[in-house]
Design a protein around this motif. Sequence first.
Motif, short mmCIF file in Angstrom:
data_model
loop_
_atom_site.label_atom_id
_atom_site.label_comp_id
_atom_site.label_asym_id
_atom_site.label_seq_id
_atom_site.Cartn_x
_atom_site.Cartn_y
_atom_site.Cartn_z
N ALA A 8 1.01 -1.07 0.01
CA ALA A 8 0.00 0.05 0.03
C ALA A 8 0.88 1.13 0.03
O ALA A 8 1.58 1.51 1.04
CB ALA A 8 -1.05 0.00 1.20
N VAL A 9 0.95 1.94 -1.01
CA VAL A 9 1.73 3.38 -1.22
C VAL A 9 0.70 4.37 -0.84
O VAL A 9 0.03 4.97 -1.56
CB VAL A 9 2.11 3.57 -2.70
N GLU A 10 0.74 4.86 0.35
CA GLU A 10 -0.16 5.87 0.96
C GLU A 10 0.50 7.01 1.44
O GLU A 10 0.73 7.12 2.56
CB GLU A 10 -1.19 5.34 1.89
N VAL A 11 0.94 7.93 0.50
CA VAL A 11 1.91 8.85 0.94
C VAL A 11 0.86 9.86 1.37
O VAL A 11 -0.01 10.35 0.94
CB VAL A 11 2.57 9.42 -0.39
N LYS A 12 1.47 10.56 2.60
CA LYS A 12 0.62 11.54 3.25
C LYS A 12 1.46 12.73 3.96
O LYS A 12 2.72 12.44 3.98
CB LYS A 12 -0.45 10.97 4.25
N ALA A 13 0.91 13.90 4.12
CA ALA A 13 1.63 14.91 4.70
C ALA A 13 0.60 15.57 5.79
O ALA A 13 -0.76 15.89 5.14
CB ALA A 13 2.21 15.85 3.71
N ALA A 14 1.16 16.48 6.61
CA ALA A 14 0.34 17.20 7.69
C ALA A 14 0.93 18.48 7.69
O ALA A 14 2.19 18.57 7.69
CB ALA A 14 -0.26 16.59 8.83
N HIS A 15 0.02 19.58 8.01
CA HIS A 15 0.72 20.82 8.31
C HIS A 15 -0.03 21.57 9.54
O HIS A 15 -1.33 21.56 9.59
CB HIS A 15 0.48 21.70 7.11
N GLU A 16 0.85 21.71 10.61
CA GLU A 16 0.25 22.62 11.72
C GLU A 16 -1.13 21.57 12.61
O GLU A 16 -1.81 22.45 12.92
CB GLU A 16 -0.23 23.89 11.35
N ASP A 17 -1.08 20.49 12.51
CA ASP A 17 -2.33 19.55 12.64
C ASP A 17 -3.61 20.33 12.33
O ASP A 17 -4.60 20.06 13.02
CB ASP A 17 -2.34 19.74 14.36
#
Length: 433
Positions: A394-403
């Motif tokens: 499973a290639v599930e690339v993710k990113a978050a910013h400042e919650d």
Amino acid sequence: MVTDPRFFPKDGRVGDAAASFSAEERDRRWNAVRAAMDARGFDCLIVVGRGSNGNGNARWLDGGDYGERSLVFPRNGAPVTFWLLQNWGKWYTESCFEGVRYRGHEGKVSIVATDAIRELGYESGRIGVVGLIGGGYGAEGAIPYMTFQNLKRLLPDAEFADASDILTRLRMVKSAEEIAMLEKAAEMVNIEIDAVLGCCRPGVRESEVYAELFSASLRAGAEAGRDSWLIMCSGKGYPVNRRPTDRILRTGDMMCIGYYSRYGGYYSHPHTSMSLGPMDDDYKPIHAAVKECLHAALDALKPGTPWSEVDRASNEAILRSGFYHEIPQVHGVGLDGIEPPMTTICAGDIPRNFPWREPYVEGSLAENPEWQELAGGRYGFLEDFEVEAGMALAVEVKAAHEDRIFMVFGPQVIVEEGGPRVLNPDAMDVIEL
């Protein structure tokens, strides 16, 4: 409903896709495990299937339903699988591989397992416990304390040792029959994605989207089970990992969905992000970073690539852009929704000062001398290996910013000699609705 002849159960078996596995596939698994047992001097294995990502070991060996259970797997003789009730025996023996016996334990796993081991003649043998400890998410093991203590009391002449790595290694590369199940599971997710595209619009509740999605895949033949689930989040917000709610979708929302459709026991686990209307400007930098990392990870997923390079490629652009993540970017998938291998769980400058966050505690089980002794240095392969053909990921690339904002997308892939084969093309980028 499914009419693919590859998955018709054999004569005398239940109407379950898993009952279509060939005797050759069963023998491949059993022979591989027994060869590993011979190399380690094990007479018998006790396999503990417990937890949301720890049931697959038992199913890989007995071929039966996915529910939590235990299994005695001998070097010679018939495996015996245990679940709670004796009156499930007819169904289990019809859905398990031919040659597997079934016993109900009525809450007394150690007592029934001991009886089976004595019957097989291994009460004074060397017994490997699959689930005593492990690596990755399963490092602390899965066997209940009293089960293990009572086994030692009832089998005082036996020697016990960890054997979890045997199944971990063997399950990381899938056979042709396993890949066929994974492909069919991916078809079910593609049906689910089509259902979401048809109903996801402002004014609809998250729970309604979930109902349409799940209904569509069930009608197509997906396997409903005790561990079928889905993660969904709409609007702006983080974290994303929660069940669907009655929240009403609005224009400008970002709908993030992680799918866990299953067929014949095998999961498909891609992620999609769908923007209700043009993508908000807030998301454009994070979208660019996620898309760059997704393609970098796919480029790296070729046989012979060190896993460390997959880890680096799936993170680099996201970290360079100042974002972070707290879930692996790439992980294995099969009979469990999350399997080894997996990339780094958390990376980047994670904000720790939000009131909902408890203090983060550093530490490792490797600091425990008993864990070190039981592991025996055998789990280093989870970080130091090369990509192989036959891996399902499973290639599930993710990113978050400042919650505050979060984005994830990526498909399930099968690694082939020329690189990864994408099973969910709609998961390759944000879909604007």
